[in-house]
Write a protein that holds these residues in place. Sequence first.
Motif, PDB file in Angstrom:
ATOM      1  N   ASP A  72      15.804  12.443 -28.016  1.00 54.27           N
ATOM      2  CA  ASP A  72      16.846  13.439 -27.780  1.00 54.27           C
ATOM      3  C   ASP A  72      17.505  13.760 -29.124  1.00 54.27           C
ATOM      4  OD1 ASP A  72      19.607  14.395 -27.397  1.00 54.27           O
ATOM      5  OD2 ASP A  72      19.242  14.067 -25.264  1.00 54.27           O
ATOM      6  N   PRO A  73      17.437  15.002 -29.584  1.00 50.07           N
ATOM      7  CA  PRO A  73      17.993  15.338 -30.908  1.00 50.07           C
ATOM      8  C   PRO A  73      19.461  14.955 -31.074  1.00 50.07           C
ATOM      9  CG  PRO A  73      16.683  17.160 -30.061  1.00 50.07           C
ATOM     10  CD  PRO A  73      16.802  16.168 -28.937  1.00 50.07           C
ATOM     11  N   GLN A  74      20.266  15.153 -30.030  1.00 49.47           N
ATOM     12  CA  GLN A  74      21.685  14.824 -30.141  1.00 49.47           C
ATOM     13  C   GLN A  74      21.901  13.317 -30.243  1.00 49.47           C
ATOM     14  OE1 GLN A  74      23.307  16.934 -26.688  1.00 49.47           O
ATOM     15  NE2 GLN A  74      24.163  18.464 -28.074  1.00 49.47           N
ATOM     16  N   LEU A  75      21.151  12.556 -29.452  1.00 48.19           N
ATOM     17  CA  LEU A  75      21.262  11.104 -29.540  1.00 48.19           C
ATOM     18  C   LEU A  75      20.760  10.608 -30.897  1.00 48.19           C
ATOM     19  CD1 LEU A  75      20.131   9.917 -25.985  1.00 48.19           C
ATOM     20  CD2 LEU A  75      22.446   9.950 -26.931  1.00 48.19           C
ATOM     21  N   ASN A  76      19.703  11.229 -31.404  1.00 50.13           N
ATOM     22  CA  ASN A  76      19.207  10.847 -32.726  1.00 50.13           C
ATOM     23  C   ASN A  76      20.288  11.029 -33.787  1.00 50.13           C
ATOM     24  OD1 ASN A  76      16.759  10.294 -31.564  1.00 50.13           O
ATOM     25  ND2 ASN A  76      15.655  11.998 -32.507  1.00 50.13           N
ATOM     26  N   ALA A  77      21.013  12.138 -33.692  1.00 48.11           N
ATOM     27  CA  ALA A  77      22.082  12.391 -34.661  1.00 48.11           C
ATOM     28  C   ALA A  77      23.222  11.391 -34.495  1.00 48.11           C
ATOM     29  CB  ALA A  77      22.600  13.819 -34.501  1.00 48.11           C
ATOM     30  N   LEU A  78      23.509  11.006 -33.245  1.00 43.21           N
ATOM     31  CA  LEU A  78      24.577  10.039 -33.005  1.00 43.21           C
ATOM     32  C   LEU A  78      24.242   8.667 -33.575  1.00 43.21           C
ATOM     33  CD1 LEU A  78      25.716  10.792 -29.340  1.00 43.21           C
ATOM     34  CD2 LEU A  78      27.124  10.918 -31.391  1.00 43.21           C
ATOM     35  N   VAL A  79      22.991   8.266 -33.414  1.00 41.46           N
ATOM     36  CA  VAL A  79      22.615   6.921 -33.836  1.00 41.46           C
ATOM     37  C   VAL A  79      22.265   6.867 -35.322  1.00 41.46           C
ATOM     38  CG1 VAL A  79      20.094   6.937 -33.483  1.00 41.46           C
ATOM     39  CG2 VAL A  79      21.416   4.894 -32.901  1.00 41.46           C
ATOM     40  N   TRP A  80      22.106   8.015 -35.945  1.00 41.10           N
ATOM     41  CA  TRP A  80      21.720   8.092 -37.362  1.00 41.10           C
ATOM     42  C   TRP A  80      22.561   7.188 -38.263  1.00 41.10           C
ATOM     43  CZ3 TRP A  80      17.922  10.190 -40.348  1.00 41.10           C
ATOM     44  CH2 TRP A  80      18.179  10.372 -41.707  1.00 41.10           C
ATOM     45  N   PRO A  81      23.905   7.196 -38.157  1.00 35.57           N
ATOM     46  CA  PRO A  81      24.693   6.340 -39.057  1.00 35.57           C
ATOM     47  C   PRO A  81      24.438   4.852 -38.859  1.00 35.57           C
ATOM     48  CG  PRO A  81      26.078   8.012 -38.018  1.00 35.57           C
ATOM     49  CD  PRO A  81      24.773   8.007 -37.288  1.00 35.57           C
ATOM     50  N   HIS A  82      23.839   4.484 -37.731  1.00 33.58           N
ATOM     51  CA  HIS A  82      23.630   3.071 -37.428  1.00 33.58           C
ATOM     52  C   HIS A  82      22.210   2.608 -37.742  1.00 33.58           C
ATOM     53  CE1 HIS A  82      27.565   2.781 -35.488  1.00 33.58           C
ATOM     54  NE2 HIS A  82      27.330   4.014 -35.107  1.00 33.58           N
TER      55      HIS A  82
END
Length: 277
Positions: free
Chosen positions: A66-76
């Motif tokens: 999911d692109p949005q979830l990927n962006a959310l988890v990116w910093p982690h």
Amino acid sequence: MLDDTTRLAVGLLLDLTDDDTAARVRARIGLHSGEPSRLARRRIRRAWNWSPVPSSVALWTLEQDDPQLNALVWPHLGRNTGLRRAVVRGLPFGPGRTAPVPVDPKLAGEEPEIPGSYVRHGLVGALRAVDSMSRARAASSMVLTREDWSTVAEADAEQPLPGYTRWVLSIRPDCPPALRARFGTHAKFTHRLRQAGVLDGPAAYATGHGPAVRVLEVLAMGRLMFPARVPDAERALRPLVHRHLGNREEAWAVLAQIAETFHGTAPELLMTAGALA
């Protein structure tokens, strides 16, 4: 007054008991029906406030593709340069998926630099040329697809890769379990894997990691972020909930009171609350 983390944690556990018990306990501790779901959605939108999560948890989220979830988890994703590179290239993580994943515009141009050793020697050559941990991290960041992992396994079977390379690959949460087992299985190795955030699965995370309230909070958010993985954790926790708390309101009330400051695992929290009630 329960804090949000405790509300999420207790809400997850209440969903593992019967409806009548859950309703009575919610009334007792002041937790409204549906509140944990609202809290989870709000907490997910504030990803920058999360405490660090194990790298395997980040991978479970990436498996949603999911692109949005990927962006959310990116910093982690931390120093998982290979995962970062795969995300910005739109590579799928979900089992059996091959279609490219759209990349969130916020991540455009964020691909890490391609290591020179890869340009000069190719994938296997770069992995074999490693002589330090930093070079191992750089070369290993080019292991991206299932085909790449197969190539790594074949190369290591032909001639073992350098120790630095093996270790950096083994702490990648997306390293195939069979290959990781080839790299090491002794107690010290598995302990270091655990410290690096590599988990055996959601059930092991739910029952073997702490603090319990933090683990349960992550699993509660997981219903939105990695729903395919959460049932394994729930199956591991459900019999413990029934054994130690059951339908005893007092035991549930004790759980809610001690969860915030309890440093042990979820099974230990449940057992302690049940014993104190």
